[in-house]
Enzyme design. Sequence first.
Site: not given
Ligand code: 8YV
Length: 319
Positions: A230, A259, A277
Amino acid sequence: AGAVELLMTAPLQSIVAKSLTGRFTVHNLWEAADKDALLADIGGRVRGIAAGSAVDAALIDRLPALEIIASFGVGYDKIDAAHAAKKGVLVTNTPDVLSDEVADLTLGLLLSTVRQLPQADRYLRAGHWLEKPYPLTATLAGRKVGILGLGRIGKAIARRCEAFNLPVAYHGRRPQADVTYQYFDSLVGLAKAVDVLIVVIPGGNETDKIVNAEVLAALGSNGILINVARGSVVDEKALIKALADGTILSAGLDVFEKEPQVPAELVAMDHIVLLPHVGSATHHTRDAMGQLVVDNLVSWFDGKGPVTPVVETPWPRKG
Ligand code: 8YV
């Protein structure tokens, strides 16, 4: 449509809507012109959320019959799991099914950053190869990798690093019994000992900006920062400064503080690699994540409990 009513907060993989519609009555919050009016109308009957976006305390409080929030993604920093726990609402996430995908992307990002693959591609397309060969780059050889957050994804990354002959060390809340990698009880200590730091620890208050100026200084002038976790974990301002003044060599970033906003200073730097991402972003893996959202909801409303509850809301319930 079934008697149990669900709320979807954002569009998800098409298999999610398809699988849920036969079994449940599904309300699409993002389609409502007046979200307040929709919640006032159905809020009292909603028993589950298929969450593709943030679920805060205010939304939880508007849904008194809520039993479960099935969140899409392994990271659930945008779900107020502590508040959900207080209200007796379960939270589930989508672990495991994305670990290999994210680990693959991480090694790709590391290689891209060290060997400047996107830059070399841009160089060829711009016709510069016709003038002279691409300049020589840094190397992966002889590097030591530090993993911040040796969870399921961190371990999948570590296994891949071993295949590349890269020694692995790690930092996290505690040493792990099932690995032989060197443990550092301080992040600065880990950063000092390695020249690649891979960030794969959950976001949230506990890890907010823990990769700060001091950690980047410890990583050093040959250091490379890779972040697939993150944006909140890294102090972005400190990172920009460290990249601009040569405190560290380079960075490969898949995640950012705000983001999809990416600081212009980062976009202007040609020696780093930036991705929008995409760690888990394949048809295969996003479908598997969507299926796990469905499985959690179906299992819960079949009376079989959640499949993948998060630690804040364990199952079976304590006490
Ligand atoms: C996804 C992620 O883009 O799983 C996660 O924590 O960061 C990604 O797989 C996001 O969570 C879904 O919008």
